[in-house]
Design an enzyme around this catalytic site. Structure first.
Site, PDB file in Angstrom:
ATOM      1  N   THR A 206      -0.354  -2.866  -5.606  1.00  0.00           N
ATOM      2  CA  THR A 206      -1.742  -2.884  -6.102  1.00  0.00           C
ATOM      3  C   THR A 206      -1.658  -3.480  -7.491  1.00  0.00           C
ATOM      4  O   THR A 206      -0.566  -3.563  -8.047  1.00  0.00           O
ATOM      5  CB  THR A 206      -2.313  -1.444  -6.168  1.00  0.00           C
TER       6      THR A 206
ATOM      7  N   ARG B 297      -9.599   0.476   7.106  1.00  0.00           N
ATOM      8  CA  ARG B 297      -9.086   1.533   6.226  1.00  0.00           C
ATOM      9  C   ARG B 297      -9.391   1.175   4.763  1.00  0.00           C
ATOM     10  O   ARG B 297      -9.145   0.074   4.310  1.00  0.00           O
ATOM     11  CB  ARG B 297      -7.586   1.686   6.423  1.00  0.00           C
TER      12      ARG B 297
ATOM     13  N   THR C 103      -1.722   3.497  -8.385  1.00  0.00           N
ATOM     14  CA  THR C 103      -1.065   2.707  -7.341  1.00  0.00           C
ATOM     15  C   THR C 103      -0.124   3.602  -6.565  1.00  0.00           C
ATOM     16  O   THR C 103       0.636   4.375  -7.157  1.00  0.00           O
ATOM     17  CB  THR C 103      -0.276   1.515  -7.908  1.00  0.00           C
TER      18      THR C 103
ATOM     19  N   GLY D  34      -2.415   5.724  -1.057  1.00  0.00           N
ATOM     20  CA  GLY D  34      -3.828   5.926  -1.384  1.00  0.00           C
ATOM     21  C   GLY D  34      -4.454   7.178  -0.819  1.00  0.00           C
ATOM     22  O   GLY D  34      -5.284   7.822  -1.474  1.00  0.00           O
TER      23      GLY D  34
HETATM   24  N1  ASP Z   1      -3.070   2.557  -3.527  1.00  0.00           N
HETATM   25  C1  ASP Z   1      -3.118   1.421  -2.649  1.00  0.00           C
HETATM   26  C2  ASP Z   1      -3.809   1.803  -1.385  1.00  0.00           C
HETATM   27  O1  ASP Z   1      -3.533   2.858  -0.868  1.00  0.00           O
HETATM   28  C3  ASP Z   1      -1.797   0.851  -2.338  1.00  0.00           C
HETATM   29  C4  ASP Z   1      -0.791   0.851  -3.451  1.00  0.00           C
HETATM   30  O2  ASP Z   1      -1.127   0.979  -4.597  1.00  0.00           O
HETATM   31  O3  ASP Z   1       0.383   0.734  -3.192  1.00  0.00           O
HETATM   32  O4  ASP Z   1      -4.574   1.040  -0.880  1.00  0.00           O
END
Ligand code: ASP
Length: 308
Positions: free
Chosen positions: A175, A203, A226, A229
């Protein structure tokens, strides 16, 4: 000299140290530095935290190494669906988009929702319509495609079929985000992502959920998260940091550390976050091997990091 501070992240889904070549390492640091440069240019001339985090996140979305905008991961159906949010701490205005494809910079689409509608989150065709009306640049699938993300999808689907899916963070997620405190003491946050590799179509992760992966309030802090999620959403990660500061009198650092190292870590919530308070203090805790991240303040010290 008036103070300001900026922190950026390129995701907690870092490549395992063993797989990092010197060239790739240099490219990640350069990508983070470009984002810091973009945000610092705004803050150093007295610009608003909101503009700084928007500029920094645009730079990260433009860099295909990071999972947002160009270089976003693919869903299990082999398409890209992006989430983004912005929030400013003075007014607590916020804007977000979920599951969109088309704008080169989803963060600009989120900002258009904040500035041009009465709503906080839009999805579907109308999210794109609002972005088009705001002259946000659009592009086609070849612009967003990267072979590395496509290969990651194929290996994830193969593992899934065999019931052997591992949790290598570099393959699974990533992210980008930025938080800033400007010279007026206003904070802001912006986050943008392609989500998790091989996620189900439709999603939505924590990134566009205000109080989950993105939050800003001058009275407490601005946060960009990040990681996994679903866990960030269930533990209202960003809002919990603000709540700990507001109601328990905790420092930014203590509050953020507790959320990442206890609330998230104890519930399979791998990841991390960057946060800043209205005094310009920055904290960047994470509970996994690494998190692409960097900071700059009015003193002009640019620092970028990948691992601990
Ligand atoms: N937080 C993000 C999500 O779940 C993915 C990530 O940050 O790795 O979409």
């Amino acid at each position: 000299m008036k103070r300001f501070s900026l922190a950026v992240h390129g995701g907690a889904g870092t490549i395992l140290r063993a797989n990092l070549t010197p060239e790739l390492e240099a490219a990640y640091h350069a990508g983070l530095r470009a984002a810091l440069d973009a945000g610092q240019a705004v803050l150093a001339k007295g610009g608003a935290a909101l503009d700084a985090v928007t500029a920094a996140v645009c730079a990260l979305e433009d860099e295909p190494l990071f999972n947002a905008g160009r270089g976003a991961v693919f869903t299990s159906d082999g398409v890209q669906e992006m989430d983004a949010a912005v929030m400013e701490g003075a007014s607590r205005r916020a804007g977000a988009v979920g599951g969109i494809f088309g704008p080169r910079n989803p963060v600009l689409a989120a900002r258009a929702v904040m500035e041009r509608t009465d709503h906080v989150m839009l999805i579907g065709p109308n999210a794109l319509k609002v972005a088009r009306a705001a002259d946000v640049p659009f592009d086609e699938a070849p612009y967003f495609f990267t072979q590395a993300r496509w290969d990651a999808l194929q290996s994830t689907l193969t593992m899934r079929q065999k019931g052997l899916e591992d949790d290598d963070p570099a393959r699974r997620h990533g992210t980008v985000g930025a938080v800033a405190c400007d010279m007026e003491g206003n904070v802001a946050a912006a986050t943008s992502t392609g989500g998790m590799t091989a996620k189900a179509p439709g999603r939505i992760g924590d990134t566009p959920i205000i109080g989950g992966g993105t939050f800003a309030d001058n009275a407490t802090c601005a946060v960009s998260g990040t990681g996994h999620g679903e866990v960030f959403i269930r533990f209202t990660a960003a809002a919990e940091i603000a709540a700990r500061m507001r109601h328990a009198g905790q420092s930014l650092e203590d509050a953020a550390r507790h959320v990442v190292m206890v609330d998230l870590a104890d519930h399979d919530g791998t990841g991390g976050l960057i946060a800043v308070d209205a005094k310009g203090n920055i904290t960047m805790p994470f509970n996994c091997e690494g998190m692409y991240r960097g900071t700059v303040t009015e003193a002009g010290n640019f620092e970028t990091f990948i691992y601990r």
